[in-house]
Design an enzyme around this catalytic site. Structure first.
Site, PDB file in Angstrom:
ATOM      1  N   ASN A 143      28.593  33.869  57.512  1.00 53.56           N
ATOM      2  CA  ASN A 143      28.533  34.650  58.746  1.00 53.56           C
ATOM      3  C   ASN A 143      27.681  35.905  58.614  1.00 53.56           C
ATOM      4  O   ASN A 143      27.923  36.902  59.295  1.00 53.56           O
ATOM      5  CB  ASN A 143      29.948  34.993  59.244  1.00 53.56           C
ATOM      6  CG  ASN A 143      30.414  34.034  60.334  1.00 53.56           C
ATOM      7  OD1 ASN A 143      29.680  33.762  61.277  1.00 53.56           O
ATOM      8  ND2 ASN A 143      31.613  33.508  60.187  1.00 53.56           N
ATOM      9  N   ASP A 199      27.843  24.254  66.550  1.00 59.24           N
ATOM     10  CA  ASP A 199      26.763  25.225  66.690  1.00 59.24           C
ATOM     11  C   ASP A 199      26.077  25.510  65.353  1.00 59.24           C
ATOM     12  O   ASP A 199      25.052  26.194  65.311  1.00 59.24           O
ATOM     13  CB  ASP A 199      27.244  26.521  67.354  1.00 59.24           C
ATOM     14  CG  ASP A 199      28.556  27.041  66.811  1.00 59.24           C
ATOM     15  OD1 ASP A 199      29.168  26.384  65.946  1.00 59.24           O
ATOM     16  OD2 ASP A 199      29.000  28.123  67.255  1.00 59.24           O
ATOM     17  N   HIS A 200      26.632  24.983  64.267  1.00 57.00           N
ATOM     18  CA  HIS A 200      26.020  25.058  62.940  1.00 57.00           C
ATOM     19  C   HIS A 200      25.454  23.693  62.557  1.00 57.00           C
ATOM     20  O   HIS A 200      25.877  22.664  63.101  1.00 57.00           O
ATOM     21  CB  HIS A 200      27.052  25.447  61.877  1.00 57.00           C
ATOM     22  CG  HIS A 200      27.654  26.800  62.053  1.00 57.00           C
ATOM     23  ND1 HIS A 200      27.331  27.870  61.252  1.00 57.00           N
ATOM     24  CD2 HIS A 200      28.589  27.254  62.928  1.00 57.00           C
ATOM     25  CE1 HIS A 200      28.032  28.935  61.615  1.00 57.00           C
ATOM     26  NE2 HIS A 200      28.808  28.581  62.636  1.00 57.00           N
ATOM     27  N   TYR A 219      34.790  30.244  54.070  1.00 58.93           N
ATOM     28  CA  TYR A 219      34.513  30.534  55.474  1.00 58.93           C
ATOM     29  C   TYR A 219      34.782  32.024  55.692  1.00 58.93           C
ATOM     30  O   TYR A 219      35.918  32.444  55.883  1.00 58.93           O
ATOM     31  CB  TYR A 219      35.390  29.654  56.361  1.00 58.93           C
ATOM     32  CG  TYR A 219      35.249  29.884  57.851  1.00 58.93           C
ATOM     33  CD1 TYR A 219      34.041  30.296  58.418  1.00 58.93           C
ATOM     34  CD2 TYR A 219      36.336  29.694  58.698  1.00 58.93           C
ATOM     35  CE1 TYR A 219      33.929  30.507  59.785  1.00 58.93           C
ATOM     36  CE2 TYR A 219      36.227  29.894  60.067  1.00 58.93           C
ATOM     37  CZ  TYR A 219      35.022  30.303  60.606  1.00 58.93           C
ATOM     38  OH  TYR A 219      34.904  30.522  61.963  1.00 58.93           O
ATOM     39  N   GLU A 244      35.803  25.631  59.140  1.00 59.62           N
ATOM     40  CA  GLU A 244      36.312  25.669  60.515  1.00 59.62           C
ATOM     41  C   GLU A 244      36.775  24.273  60.955  1.00 59.62           C
ATOM     42  O   GLU A 244      36.420  23.778  62.026  1.00 59.62           O
ATOM     43  CB  GLU A 244      35.284  26.253  61.486  1.00 59.62           C
ATOM     44  CG  GLU A 244      35.922  26.886  62.702  1.00 59.62           C
ATOM     45  CD  GLU A 244      34.945  27.643  63.597  1.00 59.62           C
ATOM     46  OE1 GLU A 244      35.391  28.061  64.682  1.00 59.62           O
ATOM     47  OE2 GLU A 244      33.770  27.814  63.230  1.00 59.62           O
ATOM     48  N   ASP A 302      30.052  29.006  55.224  1.00 60.05           N
ATOM     49  CA  ASP A 302      29.620  29.848  56.330  1.00 60.05           C
ATOM     50  C   ASP A 302      29.917  31.288  55.940  1.00 60.05           C
ATOM     51  O   ASP A 302      31.071  31.718  55.981  1.00 60.05           O
ATOM     52  CB  ASP A 302      30.368  29.446  57.606  1.00 60.05           C
ATOM     53  CG  ASP A 302      30.013  30.321  58.803  1.00 60.05           C
ATOM     54  OD1 ASP A 302      29.157  31.213  58.653  1.00 60.05           O
ATOM     55  OD2 ASP A 302      30.599  30.109  59.877  1.00 60.05           O
TER      56      ASP A 302
END
Length: 263
Positions: A152, A253-254, A108, A37, A150
């Site tokens: 998710n 936020d990660h 990602y 990201e 990530d």
């Protein structure tokens, strides 16, 4: 043998958070950093900061405002490749080969929207299809590989703050967990996070910005992962997360994950 230290971090805009990226690299002294990201085009990536502190090798796959992945390294990177597992041209993967012979794949995975039903939410279907393409890739994978990024998805009950309350929330639904399990089985991937921090120990990597005090509420999820081919997993000597980074100025936020290998 040489010690190899690799980090992975969904940075949620590398330019907006360049100061904490530098702080992290100066504190941790990793050899290779994989970012997700990045939210930046290739031609406006902030190369100079990394060069200033000794990172001179780059493989990037970016696009403006959304998505984007990058591998930044003190060591040479070879044979870069990009998989379009999203099947729409989004910049969600970059891979390289290291001098030691290990492939490093940085991914990602799409978040999948808010409704866990592909009929009502096309983004959820795209996420499951993305993972399906990764499963087929994994089935044919022959090279020793470290897969990071990530994903998710928080697969285990102890990978979320409340299994019961999140069963119908995208990232922890049964179909996502089952699909991620098939991906893991497709190459006998070793989940390094849960190898070094066995369940049910707490191991979160993401906390929502919506919480007034993320640490006090601690409603975290383990969305970020590092998986290794069995032969690479045998080289791993340590794996940990850097939770203090979530409290830094203008944080993602990660948080970052780090694996250490003897190669």
């Amino acid at each position: 043998m040489a010690k190899l230290k690799i980090a992975s971090w969904n940075i949620n805009s590398v330019r907006a958070r360049i100061d904490i990226v530098r702080q992290f690299l100066e504190e941790q002294q990793v050899d290779i950093l994989c970012l997700q990201e990045t939210k930046v085009r290739d031609d406006t990536f902030p190369f100079q900061m990394f060069r200033d502190i000794g990172y001179t090798h780059f493989e990037i796959n970016g696009q403006p405002m959304h998505h984007g992945v990058a591998i930044i390294s003190k060591l040479p990177l070879h044979d870069n490749g990009r998989h379009d597992w999203q099947d729409n041209g989004e910049a969600r993967h970059i891979g390289v080969r290291l001098d030691c012979g290990i492939r490093l794949e940085n991914v990602y995975v799409p978040a999948g929207g808010d409704i866990p039903d592909r009929a009502l939410n096309p983004k959820f279907g795209q996420k499951l299809d993305f993972l399906g393409r990764m499963i087929r890739w994994s089935e044919d994978l022959k090279e020793p590989t470290l897969l990071v990024g990530d994903f998710n998805i928080a697969p285990l009950e102890c990978d979320v703050w409340s299994h019961k309350q999140l069963l119908d929330v995208v990232s922890h639904t049964p179909i996502e967990v089952e699909t991620l399990g098939r991906l893991q089985a497709a190459h006998d991937w070793v989940d390094l996070g849960r190898t070094f921090v066995p369940p049910p120990a707490r191991l979160f990597t993401w906390w929502s910005y919506r919480a007034q005090d993320w640490a006090a509420s601690d409603r975290g999820r383990r969305l970020d992962h590092m998986w290794a081919s069995p032969e690479v997993a045998r080289l791993a000597t340590n794996h940990y997360v850097c939770e203090p980074c979530r409290s830094w100025i203008r944080p993602s936020d990660h948080i970052p994950l780090i694996t250490e290998l003897d190669v």
